[in-house]
Design an enzyme around this catalytic site. Structure first.
Site, PDB file in Angstrom:
ATOM      1  N   HIS A 280     -53.840 -25.910  10.267  1.00  0.00           N
ATOM      2  CA  HIS A 280     -54.596 -25.412  11.553  1.00  0.00           C
ATOM      3  C   HIS A 280     -53.923 -25.865  12.829  1.00  0.00           C
ATOM      4  O   HIS A 280     -52.698 -25.290  13.004  1.00  0.00           O
ATOM      5  CB  HIS A 280     -55.725 -26.116  11.439  1.00  0.00           C
TER       6      HIS A 280
ATOM      7  N   HIS B 102     -52.447 -15.522   9.499  1.00  0.00           N
ATOM      8  CA  HIS B 102     -53.600 -15.954  10.143  1.00  0.00           C
ATOM      9  C   HIS B 102     -54.872 -15.463   9.357  1.00  0.00           C
ATOM     10  O   HIS B 102     -54.651 -13.922   8.904  1.00  0.00           O
ATOM     11  CB  HIS B 102     -53.815 -15.316  11.679  1.00  0.00           C
TER      12      HIS B 102
ATOM     13  N   ASP C 237     -49.037 -20.602  16.893  1.00  0.00           N
ATOM     14  CA  ASP C 237     -48.136 -21.806  16.985  1.00  0.00           C
ATOM     15  C   ASP C 237     -46.846 -21.506  16.716  1.00  0.00           C
ATOM     16  O   ASP C 237     -46.198 -22.525  16.742  1.00  0.00           O
ATOM     17  CB  ASP C 237     -48.856 -22.717  15.892  1.00  0.00           C
TER      18      ASP C 237
HETATM   19  N1  ACO Z   1     -45.802 -17.617   4.516  1.00  0.00           N
HETATM   20  C1  ACO Z   1     -45.533 -17.020   3.484  1.00  0.00           C
HETATM   21  N2  ACO Z   1     -46.670 -16.400   2.952  1.00  0.00           N
HETATM   22  C2  ACO Z   1     -47.783 -16.523   3.379  1.00  0.00           C
HETATM   23  C3  ACO Z   1     -48.008 -17.182   4.526  1.00  0.00           C
HETATM   24  C4  ACO Z   1     -46.973 -17.806   5.347  1.00  0.00           C
HETATM   25  N3  ACO Z   1     -47.407 -18.481   6.501  1.00  0.00           N
HETATM   26  N4  ACO Z   1     -49.448 -16.924   4.807  1.00  0.00           N
HETATM   27  C5  ACO Z   1     -49.809 -16.025   3.815  1.00  0.00           C
HETATM   28  N5  ACO Z   1     -49.182 -16.074   3.002  1.00  0.00           N
HETATM   29  C6  ACO Z   1     -49.362 -15.249   1.608  1.00  0.00           C
HETATM   30  C7  ACO Z   1     -49.948 -15.932   0.833  1.00  0.00           C
HETATM   31  O1  ACO Z   1     -48.959 -16.498  -0.286  1.00  0.00           O
HETATM   32  C8  ACO Z   1     -50.606 -14.789   0.187  1.00  0.00           C
HETATM   33  O2  ACO Z   1     -49.808 -14.186  -0.827  1.00  0.00           O
HETATM   34  P1  ACO Z   1     -50.214 -13.485  -2.359  1.00  0.00           P
HETATM   35  O3  ACO Z   1     -51.320 -12.423  -1.904  1.00  0.00           O
HETATM   36  O4  ACO Z   1     -49.174 -12.962  -2.756  1.00  0.00           O
HETATM   37  O5  ACO Z   1     -50.740 -14.840  -3.137  1.00  0.00           O
HETATM   38  C9  ACO Z   1     -51.012 -13.764   1.163  1.00  0.00           C
HETATM   39  O6  ACO Z   1     -50.124 -14.071   2.177  1.00  0.00           O
HETATM   40  C10 ACO Z   1     -52.418 -14.072   1.687  1.00  0.00           C
HETATM   41  O7  ACO Z   1     -52.559 -15.554   2.262  1.00  0.00           O
HETATM   42  P2  ACO Z   1     -53.874 -16.578   2.371  1.00  0.00           P
HETATM   43  O8  ACO Z   1     -53.454 -17.766   1.958  1.00  0.00           O
HETATM   44  O9  ACO Z   1     -54.905 -15.722   1.352  1.00  0.00           O
HETATM   45  O10 ACO Z   1     -54.278 -16.133   3.711  1.00  0.00           O
HETATM   46  P3  ACO Z   1     -55.347 -16.873   4.553  1.00  0.00           P
HETATM   47  O11 ACO Z   1     -56.000 -15.984   5.596  1.00  0.00           O
HETATM   48  O12 ACO Z   1     -56.069 -17.701   3.556  1.00  0.00           O
HETATM   49  O13 ACO Z   1     -54.419 -18.083   5.398  1.00  0.00           O
HETATM   50  C11 ACO Z   1     -53.218 -19.228   6.889  1.00  0.00           C
HETATM   51  C12 ACO Z   1     -54.202 -18.287   6.551  1.00  0.00           C
HETATM   52  C13 ACO Z   1     -53.772 -20.586   6.428  1.00  0.00           C
HETATM   53  C14 ACO Z   1     -53.082 -19.195   8.647  1.00  0.00           C
HETATM   54  C15 ACO Z   1     -51.778 -19.204   6.327  1.00  0.00           C
HETATM   55  O14 ACO Z   1     -51.319 -17.668   6.813  1.00  0.00           O
HETATM   56  C16 ACO Z   1     -50.794 -19.942   6.456  1.00  0.00           C
HETATM   57  O15 ACO Z   1     -50.831 -20.955   5.539  1.00  0.00           O
HETATM   58  N6  ACO Z   1     -49.909 -19.870   7.429  1.00  0.00           N
HETATM   59  C17 ACO Z   1     -49.064 -20.928   7.699  1.00  0.00           C
HETATM   60  C18 ACO Z   1     -49.790 -22.295   8.750  1.00  0.00           C
HETATM   61  C19 ACO Z   1     -49.986 -21.525   9.988  1.00  0.00           C
HETATM   62  O16 ACO Z   1     -49.197 -21.175  10.615  1.00  0.00           O
HETATM   63  N7  ACO Z   1     -51.248 -22.193  10.255  1.00  0.00           N
HETATM   64  C20 ACO Z   1     -51.496 -21.686  11.651  1.00  0.00           C
HETATM   65  C21 ACO Z   1     -52.772 -20.855  11.686  1.00  0.00           C
HETATM   66  S1  ACO Z   1     -53.285 -20.369  13.419  1.00  0.00           S
HETATM   67  C22 ACO Z   1     -54.187 -21.752  14.018  1.00  0.00           C
HETATM   68  O17 ACO Z   1     -54.709 -22.299  13.250  1.00  0.00           O
HETATM   69  C23 ACO Z   1     -54.233 -22.042  15.283  1.00  0.00           C
END
Ligand code: ACO
Length: 428
Positions: free
Chosen positions: A267, A306, A362
Site C-alpha cells: 500500500h 492496482h 507510487d
Molecule cells: N508485478 C508483477 N506481477 C503482478 C504485479 C506486479 N506489480 N501486480 C500484480 N501482478 C500479477 C499477479 O501475480 C497476478 O498474476 P496471476 O494472475 O498470474 O497470478 C495478477 O497480476 C493479478 O494480481 P493480484 O495480486 O490478484 O492483483 P491485486 O489487485 O490483488 O493486487 C496490488 C494489487 C497489491 C497493488 C498488486 O498489483 C501489487 O502487489 N503491486 C505492487 C505493489 C504496489 O505497487 N502497490 C501500490 C498500490 S497503489 C497504492 O496503494 C497507493
C-alpha cells in the site's frame, strides 16, 4: 419496473427475487435463502472484499478501466492544475470548494493548530535514533488521543470539526519531528507565514537561517503530490479507518490504525519498495533479467498494478510531468532512466499487458521525493500527511450514515469439529 435478480436454490427448488439497487444486491437479502428451518441462510464469500461495496460514499469517484479519479466530482487533473492542498482538503472534508472567506478562515485555523504540545516532542525524543519515521508517526498519532480526550465525543459536530483542524494542522509537524529525530537535529517550530507545503519543508530542512523559503517549484511539487494522495475511496487504510471508527473509537486512535495499514509495502510503503527495487536492480543492463524474474513469479514489479485501476493510474501521469519540473531544479535522479526502461518494457510485455498492469501513483513519486532530499523511510509518512484528509472525510461519512454499524464480517469455519480436551501426558 425495478431491476431484480431471480435466484433458484437447486437444493429446495425455491425461487427468490432480490432487488438490484445501484448495481448491487444487498448481501443480507441472501440470508433468506435457506435449505431448511435450521439453516443459518446463505452468505457471500469475498476474501479481501474484491467485489463488496461496504458503504455509499460521496467523496471520491474512480473508474478504474478508464483511469478516472474525481474528488467530490472534480477531476484530479483540474485540482492538480488549479487547486492547492488546503483547498482540496476542504473540498474532500466538507463537500464543496471554499469561497474566498471560507478558505481564509480554514487556512487561518490550520495555522493556529500547527504547534505540538511539548510532551509530544518529549515522547518522540524517546524513540531510538534509528527509529523508522512511520513507526514514530503511528505511535504519536495513537498518543494524541491521550492529549485530546475531548475527541471521544465523536457525535458532537463541533468536536469533530476541532479534531479535524488539529489533525490536518499537526500531521506535518509530527512528520517533520520524526524526520528531524531520525537525523539527530533539533525540531523546528512551524512558521505560519508559509504555505502548508512550504511550512512543512521549513520544519524539515531549516538549519540556522532565520527564515526558510523553499524553492517555489519544489514547494508546488510537494503540494500537488499532497493533492494526488488526499483520498482514494475504499483502499486498505481507509477501510481500516472506517472499521476502527465503526467501534466509536476516537479519530486519533483510528488514524493510528489507518496509518499502520498504509505502512505495508503493498500500500503506502510501495514507493519505498520501488526505490529499494531500483537500487537492487542496480544498472540498466540488469533490467531484462529482473523482468524475467518477476514474470517467473519471483517477486513483483513494485509500483505496478492496482486493485482498481486496470489502465494507467491518472495520478501517475501527473506525477511523471511533475518529475520533469523537479529534476530541472534538483538534477536528474540517476534511477530515473532505469525506471523509464522498466516502464517501457513492461508496457510492451505480454505478461503485464494481459494482466493490465500499469504504473501506479507510487512508481515515480519515490524518485521525486528522493531528488527533493527525503530519505526513503520518509516516503510512507509523506503519503500519510495528505491522506489524513481522506481518512477523516470517510470516517465522518461513516459516522453520519444511518446504514452503518460496527464492522463485523462473517467467516466460513473450516477448523476441527468439536473434540474433547486431552491432558498433556496423553497428547500424541
Ligand atoms: N508485478 C508483477 N506481477 C503482478 C504485479 C506486479 N506489480 N501486480 C500484480 N501482478 C500479477 C499477479 O501475480 C497476478 O498474476 P496471476 O494472475 O498470474 O497470478 C495478477 O497480476 C493479478 O494480481 P493480484 O495480486 O490478484 O492483483 P491485486 O489487485 O490483488 O493486487 C496490488 C494489487 C497489491 C497493488 C498488486 O498489483 C501489487 O502487489 N503491486 C505492487 C505493489 C504496489 O505497487 N502497490 C501500490 C498500490 S497503489 C497504492 O496503494 C497507493
Amino acid at each position: 419496473m425495478a431491476d431484480t435478480l431471480t435466484v433458484t436454490d437447486s437444493r429446495t427448488g425455491k425461487q427468490y427475487v432480490l432487488p438490484i439497487e445501484d448495481g448491487t444486491i444487498r448481501a443480507m437479502d441472501l440470508r433468506q435463502i435457506k435449505k431448511d428451518g435450521e439453516d443459518f441462510g446463505l452468505m457471500s464469500y469475498d476474501p479481501a472484499f474484491t467485489n463488496t461495496a461496504a458503504c455509499r460514499s460521496r467523496v471520491t469517484f474512480i473508474d478504474g478501466d478508464k483511469g478516472v479519479l474525481m474528488y467530490r466530482g472534480y477531476p484530479i487533473e483540474q485540482l492538480a492544475e488549479h487547486s492547492d492542498f488546503l483547498e482540496t482538503a476542504y473540498l474532500i472534508l466538507f463537500g464543496e470548494l471554499p469561497q474566498q472567506k471560507q478558505y481564509d478562515d480554514w487556512a487561518r485555523q490550520i495555522t493556529l493548530h500547527t504547534m505540538l504540545h511539548t510532551n509530544i516532542a518529549k515522547l518522540m525524543e524517546g524513540f531510538r535514533h534509528d527509529a523508522h519515521p512511520m513507526g514514530m508517526f503511528i505511535s504519536t498519532m495513537g498518543a494524541l488521543s491521550t492529549f485530546y480526550p475531548d475527541a471521544k465525543e465523536i457525535f458532537s459536530e463541533e468536536s469533530r470539526r476541532l479534531q479535524t483542524v488539529r489533525l490536518i494542522a499537526k500531521v506535518p509537524s509530527i512528520s517533520a519531528y520524526a524526520f528531524r529525530h531520525s537525523i539527530g537535529r533539533p525540531f523546528n517550530q512551524p512558521d505560519n507565514d508559509l504555505s502548508y507545503a512550504g511550512n512543512f519543508l521549513n520544519m524539515l530542512f531549516r538549519m540556522t537561517e532565520l527564515k526558510f523559503n523553499a524553492h517555489p517549484v519544489l514547494e508546488r511539487a510537494l503540494d500537488v503530490l499532497f493533492i494526488l494522495h488526499a483520498d482514494h475511496e475504499q483502499n486498505c487504510s481507509t477501510s481500516v479507518m472506517r472499521a476502527i471508527g465503526s467501534s466509536h473509537a476516537d479519530p486519533y486512535s483510528a488514524i493510528a490504525g489507518a496509518a499502520a495499514a498504509l505502512y505495508g509495502p503493498l500500500h503506502g510503503g510501495a514507493n519505498e519498495a520501488v526505490l529499494r527495487m531500483l537500487h537492487e536492480i542496480g544498472s540498466m543492463q540488469n533490467v531484462p533479467a529482473f523482468i524475467k524474474r518477476v514474470k517467473a513469479g519471483e517477486g513483483r514489479l513494485m509500483g505496478f498494478g492496482h486493485r482498481v485501476y486496470k489502465s494507467y493510474d491518472p495520478r501517475a501521469k501527473i506525477i511523471k510531468r511533475i518529475a520533469d519540473l523537479v529534476f530541472d531544479v534538483t538534477g536528474k535522479n540517476p534511477l530515473l532512466d532505469m525506471a523509464l526502461e522498466l516502464e517501457r518494457i513492461a508496457l510492451e510485455d505480454e505478461y503485464f499487458v494481459s494482466r493490465k498492469l500499469y504504473p501506479n501513483v507510487d512508481f515515480y513519486s519515490g524518485l521525486i521525493y528522493q531528488a527533493m532530499g527525503f530519505p526513503v523511510d520518509m516516503f510512507p509518512v509523506l503519503f500519510a500527511i495528505p491522506r489524513t484528509a481522506g481518512w477523516i472525510a470517510q470516517w465522518e461519512e461513516m459516522l453520519t450514515d444511518p446504514d452503518q454499524k460496527i464492522a463485523r464480517p462473517r467467516q466460513i469455519y473450516v477448523g476441527p469439529t468439536q473434540r474433547p480436551y486431552v491432558s498433556k501426558e496423553k497428547r500424541r
